[in-house]
Motif scaffolding. Structure first.
Motif, PDB file in Angstrom:
ATOM      1  N   GLY A   1       0.796  -1.215   0.000  1.00  0.00           N
ATOM      2  CA  GLY A   1       0.000   0.000   0.000  1.00  0.00           C
ATOM      3  C   GLY A   1       0.830   1.267   0.000  1.00  0.00           C
ATOM      4  O   GLY A   1       0.374   2.317   0.450  1.00  0.00           O
ATOM      5  N   LEU A   2       2.047   1.179  -0.533  1.00  0.00           N
ATOM      6  CA  LEU A   2       2.941   2.334  -0.577  1.00  0.00           C
ATOM      7  C   LEU A   2       2.944   3.029  -1.936  1.00  0.00           C
ATOM      8  O   LEU A   2       3.755   3.916  -2.176  1.00  0.00           O
ATOM      9  N   GLU A   3       2.031   2.608  -2.802  1.00  0.00           N
ATOM     10  CA  GLU A   3       1.843   3.311  -4.079  1.00  0.00           C
ATOM     11  C   GLU A   3       0.820   4.413  -3.822  1.00  0.00           C
ATOM     12  O   GLU A   3      -0.382   4.247  -4.035  1.00  0.00           O
ATOM     13  N   VAL A   4       1.288   5.551  -3.329  1.00  0.00           N
ATOM     14  CA  VAL A   4       0.412   6.638  -2.914  1.00  0.00           C
ATOM     15  C   VAL A   4       0.712   7.874  -3.746  1.00  0.00           C
ATOM     16  O   VAL A   4       1.879   8.184  -4.027  1.00  0.00           O
ATOM     17  N   TYR A   5      -0.353   8.593  -4.139  1.00  0.00           N
ATOM     18  CA  TYR A   5      -0.210   9.777  -4.979  1.00  0.00           C
ATOM     19  C   TYR A   5      -0.899  10.970  -4.324  1.00  0.00           C
ATOM     20  O   TYR A   5      -1.899  10.819  -3.613  1.00  0.00           O
ATOM     21  N   THR A   6      -0.362  12.144  -4.578  1.00  0.00           N
ATOM     22  CA  THR A   6      -1.000  13.364  -4.096  1.00  0.00           C
ATOM     23  C   THR A   6      -2.276  13.604  -4.884  1.00  0.00           C
ATOM     24  O   THR A   6      -2.553  12.943  -5.895  1.00  0.00           O
ATOM     25  N   LYS A   7      -3.064  14.585  -4.468  1.00  0.00           N
ATOM     26  CA  LYS A   7      -4.293  14.918  -5.186  1.00  0.00           C
ATOM     27  C   LYS A   7      -3.992  15.452  -6.583  1.00  0.00           C
ATOM     28  O   LYS A   7      -4.874  15.457  -7.445  1.00  0.00           O
TER      29      LYS A   7
ATOM     30  N   THR B   1       3.907   3.183   7.652  1.00  0.00           N
ATOM     31  CA  THR B   1       4.056   1.924   6.915  1.00  0.00           C
ATOM     32  C   THR B   1       5.439   1.812   6.314  1.00  0.00           C
ATOM     33  O   THR B   1       6.085   0.752   6.381  1.00  0.00           O
ATOM     34  N   LEU B   2       5.917   2.905   5.733  1.00  0.00           N
ATOM     35  CA  LEU B   2       7.245   2.891   5.131  1.00  0.00           C
ATOM     36  C   LEU B   2       8.321   2.649   6.184  1.00  0.00           C
ATOM     37  O   LEU B   2       9.263   1.875   5.952  1.00  0.00           O
ATOM     38  N   ALA B   3       8.197   3.288   7.340  1.00  0.00           N
ATOM     39  CA  ALA B   3       9.184   3.089   8.405  1.00  0.00           C
ATOM     40  C   ALA B   3       9.208   1.636   8.862  1.00  0.00           C
ATOM     41  O   ALA B   3      10.276   1.045   9.056  1.00  0.00           O
TER      42      ALA B   3
END
Length: 462
Positions: free
Chosen positions: A12-18, A336-338
Motif C-alpha cells: 500500500g505504498l503506491e500513494v499519490y498526491t491529489k 508503513t514505510l518506516a
C-alpha cells in the motif's frame, strides 16, 4: 516492474498526491529542496519543508524588511493568531490554550522553570528522556527544593510494564513521604525512535494526582494528537520536525486551568505581570499587549526580537499537506514505510528491528535496525589503539555518521544502545521502499569498513 515497486504496491505504498504526484522520489524531486545526490534518511532530527512553504517563509521575511515596524508590531500578531487557530483545529484544542515557542526543549524548560517546588516534591522522568531535558531536570534540582526520580529500563519493554512501573515508582515516592509533582514523558522517543504509551501515561498521571508534561518533539504531524480527548496538563510539540514547517517552531499547549502556573516566558517577555505593581510596556496595546487576549496568550505573543516567520507558515504547511491527501494519508504512508523499510533493512543486514512482543514501539514513523557490527571486534581494535572501552560506542557512532555524509551523501542517526549499534530510520513522504534498499546496501558497506577497523585513528578528526 522492479522488486521494490512490486513490494510497494503490495504494502500500500503506491500513494499519490491529489495532483497525481507519487510519494517518494517523484515528490522529492518536484517539491523539496535537497541537493542533487543527497538522500535525507534522517527526517526525524531536523525535518524539512517543501518549496511552497519556503516561498511563504521568504514572503514574510521580505514583508518584515519592507516595513519593519508596520509588519512586526501590527501585521505579525494577526498572522500569528491565524496560525494558532489552524493548530487549534488540527489538535482539537481551544485557540486560547495554544502559543508558539521555538522548540520542544524550550517548552519543557518553560514548564519546569515556572513551577514552584516545595521540599519533598519530585520531578519524575523516564530513562529515554531527551538529553537536554534531563539536564534541565538536573538544573532545577540544583537550584530549587525539587528532587527527581528516574524510571530506568532498556527497550524493548512492554507498554503495560511501563505504565505499571510509573504507578509503582509514584507510590514508592509517596511511601517515603514525598510527592511526584510533575512527570515528563514523550509521545515518540528520540533515541531510540519508539512510540511511548503517552495516552495511558497521561491517564495514569490523572489517577495519581501528578501533573503531566508531554514532550511531543516527535508528535504533531507524526502520530495522531487529540488534545481535547488527551487533556494533558502541559504539551509541547515541534512543528518543524514532522509538520513540514520551517525551523524553529513548536506549539505549546497549556489548558486554561494551568495557565496561571506559566507566569513567565523564556526569556521573560513584555507580557509578564509582576505580583507587586506594574511595569509599563513600550509596545502599543493594539499590538503585543492586547487586553482582549488572555494573559497567557499575550505573554507568549512577542517574547523578543527574533525571526518569527516560521510560526506564520503553519497555514501554508497544512494546506500543502492537505493537497498531499491529508493528515491520515501522510501518517499511514510514513508509518508503513518506516515499518516495512526497517524489515527490509534488517533482512538484508541479517539483524533485527527493535520491537516488543505487542508491536507497539513501531507504531510511529521511526524505526530502529541493529547494525551488524561486533562489539568484541570493535573493542579489540580499540584496546590496541589505546581507546578506552567506555568510549568505543560513541567513537564508532561518530565515525559512522561522518562517513555516511562524506562518502555516501546521506545521514543515518545511529546510537549505541543496550550493547549494540542501531540505525534510526525515518519514514517520510519523499522517501520510498527503494531508498531503504539503498540504505541497507550502504549501511552494509559502512559496517564492513567498521569491522575492518577503518575507524581507528580517525576519531580525533571527527
Amino acid at each position: 516492474m522492479t522488486q521494490s515497486q512490486s513490494q510497494s504496491q503490495t504494502l500500500g505504498l503506491e500513494v499519490y498526491t491529489k495532483d497525481g504526484v507519487k510519494f517518494g522520489k517523484e515528490l522529492r524531486e518536484k517539491e523539496f529542496l535537497f541537493e542533487k545526490g543527497y538522500l535525507n534518511l534522517n527526517h526525524g532530527s531536523f525535518g524539512t519543508y517543501p518549496r511552497s512553504v519556503r516561498d511563504k517563509l521568504r514572503s514574510y521575511q521580505d514583508a518584515a524588511e519592507a516595513r519593519p515596524d508596520s509588519f512586526i508590531r501590527y501585521e505579525y500578531p494577526k498572522l500569528l493568531d491565524q496560525s494558532r487557530a489552524a493548530m487549534a483545529k488540527l489538535l482539537n484544542a481551544p485557540t486560547q490554550t495554544l502559543v508558539f515557542v521555538p522548540n520542544a526543549t524550550t517548552g519543557v524548560n518553560t514548564v519546569l522553570r515556572n513551577l514552584v517546588f516545595a521540599p519533598g516534591e519530585h520531578i519524575l522522568y523516564f530513562d529515554t528522556i531527551y538529553g537536554a531535558c534531563e539536564k534541565t531536570v538536573s538544573y532545577i534540582t540544583e537550584t530549587t527544593p525539587a528532587s527527581s526520580v528516574k524510571i530506568q529500563y532498556s527497550y524493548p519493554v512492554e507498554d503495560d510494564w511501563l505504565v505499571a512501573e510509573f504507578h509503582r515508582v509514584v507510590k514508592e515516592v509517596e511511601d517515603k513521604g514525598g510527592k511526584v509533582k510533575v512527570a515528563i514523558f514523550d509521545t515518540v522517543v528520540s533515541m531510540p525512535g519508539v512510540r511511548m504509551p503517552f495516552e495511558r501515561l497521561t491517564t495514569a498521571c490523572k489517577e495519581r494526582g501528578v501533573l503531566s508534561c508531554i514532550d511531543g518533539a516527535h508528535g504533531v504531524g507524526h502520530v495522531e494528537i487529540d488534545l481535547g480527548t488527551l487533556d494533558p496538563d502541559f504539551f509541547v510539540s515541534n512543528c518543524h520536525k514532522w509538520l513540514h514547517v520551517p525551523r524553529g517552531c513548536a506549539i505549546f499547549y497549556v489548558p486554561v486551568r494551568n495557565q496561571p502556573l506559566m507566569r513567565s516566558t523564556l526569556p521573560t517577555s513584555h507580557g509578564f505581570a509582576p505580583k507587586n505593581g506594574t511595569i509599563a510596556s513600550p509596545l502599543p496595546k493594539s499590538a503585543f499587549v492586547d487586553e482582549a487576549k488572555t494573559a497567557y496568550v499575550s505573554n507568549f505573543e512577542f517574547v523578543g526580537t527574533i525571526d518569527n516567520a516560521p510560526y506564520l507558515c503553519i497555514p501554508a504547511a497544512l494546506a500543502w499537506r492537505e493537497r498531499l491527501g491529508g493528515e491520515e494519508v501522510i501518517r499511514k504512508y510514513c508509518s508503513t514505510l518506516a515499518k516495512e523499510g526497517a524489515k527490509l533493512v534488517a533482512e538484508k543486514l541479517g539483524t533485527e528491528v527493535l520491537e516488543n512482543s505487542t508491536n507497539t514501539l513501531g507504531q510511529c514513523c521511526l524505526s530502529n535496525v541493529r547494525l551488524p557490527v561486533s562489539v568484541a571486534t570493535a573493542q579489540g581494535f580499540a584496546a590496541k589503539a589505546g581507546i578506552e572501552q567506555a568510549d568505543v560506542g560513541g567513537t564508532v557512532r561518530d565515525w559512522l555518521s561522518k562517513t555516511l555524509i562524506d562518502d555516501y551523501g546521506t545521514f543515518v542517526q545511529s546510537l549505541f544502545y543496550n550493547g549494540a549499534w542501531w540505525a534510526r530510520l525515518s519514514g517520510q513522504v519523499y522517501l520510498g521502499l527503494e531508498d531503504f534498499e539503498w540504505a541497507a546496501e550502504t549501511l552494509g558497506k559502512v559496517c564492513g569498513r567498521l569491522e575492518k577497523g577503518e575507524w581507528i585513528g580517525k576519531e580525533s578528526k571527527l
